[in-house]
Write a protein that holds these residues in place. Structure first.
Motif, PDB file in Angstrom:
ATOM      1  N   UNK A  90     -43.531  54.738 -57.738  1.00 30.83           N
ATOM      2  CA  UNK A  90     -44.928  54.362 -57.970  1.00 30.83           C
ATOM      3  C   UNK A  90     -45.610  55.352 -58.912  1.00 30.83           C
ATOM      4  N   UNK A  91     -45.366  56.634 -58.706  1.00 32.75           N
ATOM      5  CA  UNK A  91     -45.954  57.642 -59.587  1.00 32.75           C
ATOM      6  C   UNK A  91     -45.431  57.486 -61.014  1.00 32.75           C
ATOM      7  N   UNK A  92     -44.157  57.229 -61.144  1.00 30.50           N
ATOM      8  CA  UNK A  92     -43.568  57.044 -62.474  1.00 30.50           C
ATOM      9  C   UNK A  92     -44.105  55.782 -63.139  1.00 30.50           C
ATOM     10  N   UNK A  93     -44.236  54.702 -62.380  1.00 28.80           N
ATOM     11  CA  UNK A  93     -44.798  53.462 -62.919  1.00 28.80           C
ATOM     12  C   UNK A  93     -46.183  53.722 -63.505  1.00 28.80           C
ATOM     13  N   UNK A  94     -47.018  54.419 -62.744  1.00 27.05           N
ATOM     14  CA  UNK A  94     -48.379  54.695 -63.203  1.00 27.05           C
ATOM     15  C   UNK A  94     -48.388  55.610 -64.424  1.00 27.05           C
ATOM     16  N   UNK A  95     -47.549  56.641 -64.404  1.00 28.28           N
ATOM     17  CA  UNK A  95     -47.522  57.583 -65.520  1.00 28.28           C
ATOM     18  C   UNK A  95     -47.016  56.919 -66.799  1.00 28.28           C
ATOM     19  N   UNK A  96     -45.950  56.154 -66.698  1.00 30.29           N
ATOM     20  CA  UNK A  96     -45.386  55.521 -67.892  1.00 30.29           C
ATOM     21  C   UNK A  96     -46.305  54.423 -68.406  1.00 30.29           C
ATOM     22  N   UNK A  97     -46.975  53.721 -67.508  1.00 32.38           N
ATOM     23  CA  UNK A  97     -47.928  52.702 -67.954  1.00 32.38           C
ATOM     24  C   UNK A  97     -49.084  53.351 -68.707  1.00 32.38           C
ATOM     25  N   UNK A  98     -49.578  54.456 -68.203  1.00 31.32           N
ATOM     26  CA  UNK A  98     -50.652  55.170 -68.897  1.00 31.32           C
ATOM     27  C   UNK A  98     -50.219  55.713 -70.244  1.00 31.32           C
ATOM     28  N   UNK A  99     -49.022  56.292 -70.299  1.00 32.29           N
ATOM     29  CA  UNK A  99     -48.521  56.817 -71.568  1.00 32.29           C
ATOM     30  C   UNK A  99     -48.272  55.699 -72.576  1.00 32.29           C
ATOM     31  N   UNK A 100     -47.798  54.557 -72.103  1.00 30.78           N
ATOM     32  CA  UNK A 100     -47.565  53.426 -73.009  1.00 30.78           C
ATOM     33  C   UNK A 100     -48.873  52.872 -73.552  1.00 30.78           C
ATOM     34  N   UNK A 101     -49.903  52.845 -72.714  1.00 25.01           N
ATOM     35  CA  UNK A 101     -51.201  52.372 -73.177  1.00 25.01           C
ATOM     36  C   UNK A 101     -51.809  53.326 -74.195  1.00 25.01           C
ATOM     37  N   UNK A 102     -51.590  54.609 -74.005  1.00 28.13           N
ATOM     38  CA  UNK A 102     -52.083  55.583 -74.984  1.00 28.13           C
ATOM     39  C   UNK A 102     -51.379  55.375 -76.311  1.00 28.13           C
ATOM     40  N   UNK A 103     -50.093  55.053 -76.253  1.00 30.70           N
ATOM     41  CA  UNK A 103     -49.315  54.843 -77.464  1.00 30.70           C
ATOM     42  C   UNK A 103     -49.668  53.565 -78.195  1.00 30.70           C
ATOM     43  N   UNK A 104     -50.429  52.680 -77.585  1.00 32.38           N
ATOM     44  CA  UNK A 104     -50.876  51.478 -78.261  1.00 32.38           C
ATOM     45  C   UNK A 104     -49.933  50.297 -78.128  1.00 32.38           C
ATOM     46  N   UNK A 105     -49.046  50.315 -77.130  1.00 32.51           N
ATOM     47  CA  UNK A 105     -48.135  49.190 -76.931  1.00 32.51           C
ATOM     48  C   UNK A 105     -48.904  48.005 -76.355  1.00 32.51           C
ATOM     49  N   UNK A 106     -48.377  46.804 -76.568  1.00 26.93           N
ATOM     50  CA  UNK A 106     -49.022  45.616 -76.025  1.00 26.93           C
ATOM     51  C   UNK A 106     -48.894  45.607 -74.506  1.00 26.93           C
ATOM     52  N   UNK A 107     -49.664  44.753 -73.846  1.00 28.63           N
ATOM     53  CA  UNK A 107     -49.671  44.722 -72.387  1.00 28.63           C
ATOM     54  C   UNK A 107     -48.304  44.351 -71.810  1.00 28.63           C
ATOM     55  N   UNK A 108     -47.614  43.420 -72.455  1.00 31.75           N
ATOM     56  CA  UNK A 108     -46.294  43.020 -71.972  1.00 31.75           C
ATOM     57  C   UNK A 108     -45.285  44.157 -72.054  1.00 31.75           C
ATOM     58  N   UNK A 109     -45.266  44.841 -73.202  1.00 29.83           N
ATOM     59  CA  UNK A 109     -44.334  45.957 -73.354  1.00 29.83           C
ATOM     60  C   UNK A 109     -44.716  47.121 -72.446  1.00 29.83           C
ATOM     61  N   UNK A 110     -46.015  47.339 -72.266  1.00 25.46           N
ATOM     62  CA  UNK A 110     -46.464  48.403 -71.371  1.00 25.46           C
ATOM     63  C   UNK A 110     -45.961  48.162 -69.957  1.00 25.46           C
ATOM     64  N   UNK A 111     -46.094  46.930 -69.490  1.00 25.23           N
ATOM     65  CA  UNK A 111     -45.628  46.595 -68.155  1.00 25.23           C
ATOM     66  C   UNK A 111     -44.101  46.687 -68.047  1.00 25.23           C
ATOM     67  N   UNK A 112     -43.396  46.249 -69.086  1.00 29.44           N
ATOM     68  CA  UNK A 112     -41.934  46.327 -69.074  1.00 29.44           C
ATOM     69  C   UNK A 112     -41.464  47.781 -69.032  1.00 29.44           C
ATOM     70  N   UNK A 113     -42.062  48.635 -69.873  1.00 33.98           N
ATOM     71  CA  UNK A 113     -41.700  50.052 -69.867  1.00 33.98           C
ATOM     72  C   UNK A 113     -41.991  50.680 -68.503  1.00 33.98           C
ATOM     73  N   UNK A 114     -43.139  50.335 -67.923  1.00 32.49           N
ATOM     74  CA  UNK A 114     -43.538  50.923 -66.645  1.00 32.49           C
ATOM     75  C   UNK A 114     -42.591  50.487 -65.525  1.00 32.49           C
ATOM     76  N   UNK A 115     -42.208  49.224 -65.497  1.00 33.25           N
ATOM     77  CA  UNK A 115     -41.298  48.746 -64.446  1.00 33.25           C
ATOM     78  C   UNK A 115     -39.931  49.405 -64.571  1.00 33.25           C
ATOM     79  N   UNK A 116     -39.400  49.429 -65.778  1.00 34.43           N
ATOM     80  CA  UNK A 116     -38.090  50.061 -65.986  1.00 34.43           C
ATOM     81  C   UNK A 116     -38.148  51.547 -65.658  1.00 34.43           C
ATOM     82  N   UNK A 117     -39.190  52.220 -66.109  1.00 33.40           N
ATOM     83  CA  UNK A 117     -39.340  53.649 -65.817  1.00 33.40           C
ATOM     84  C   UNK A 117     -39.495  53.926 -64.337  1.00 33.40           C
TER      85      UNK A 117
END
Length: 156
Positions: A90-117
């Motif tokens: 859960x902590x990793x999901x939140x951290x990777x989702x936040x980092x992906x959003x900062x990087x400017x990824x789309x919502x779909x890719x942000x969620x995919x990165x967060x789930x995999x991470x």
């Protein structure tokens, strides 16, 4: 521009490394913070809250490791591993989702990165807690020295 992009990649790599390294401590950190906040709410003071929180975190980590290492039951080991892996995921999901959003990824890719991470980090935390315990039944094995294993041991 190139230096900025290079330093961003180095910084993100460092954050991911820290995330993987500290993943196994997510449950003890949660317990320690919860205990510390409870003690602080009882107006015991900041020092008492810090000491109680640190003691609770260390106690949770050590008891989890000891129980995981000593219990031979597979379902209990799976439950303890899941207790340590779930907060890390859960902590990793939140951290990777936040980092992906900062990087400017789309919502779909942000969620995919967060789930995999989250899944990978939870697996890493489970492997780290399990690495301290030997295989099931290792305590019951007979450890023989070279003299006991020799067929000529009785002759000496």
């Amino acid at each position: 521009m190139f230096v900025s992009a290079f330093l961003s990649v180095i910084g993100l790599g460092f954050l991911v490394w820290v995330l993987f390294t500290l993943a196994v401590y997510a449950l003890p950190a949660f317990v320690g913070v919860s205990i510390g906040m409870y003690v602080y709410d009882t107006e015991a003071g900041v020092i008492a809250a810090l000491v109680a929180g640190m003691f609770g975190a260390v106690f949770t980590y050590l008891v989890g490791q000891i129980i995981f290492a000593k219990v031979q039951s597979v379902p209990i080991r799976l439950a303890i591993g899941a207790l340590f892996a779930a907060p890390a995921g859960v902590a990793s999901f939140s951290a990777i989702k936040g980092l992906s959003q900062i990087g400017g990824a789309s919502e779909g890719w942000t969620l995919a990165f967060a789930i995999i991470g989250g899944i990978v980090t939870a697996g890493t935390a489970w492997v780290r807690i399990a690495s301290l315990a030997g295989p099931i039944g290792d305590d019951d094995a007979q450890h023989t020295g070279p003299m006991q294993a020799s067929p000529f041991a009785k002759d000496r």
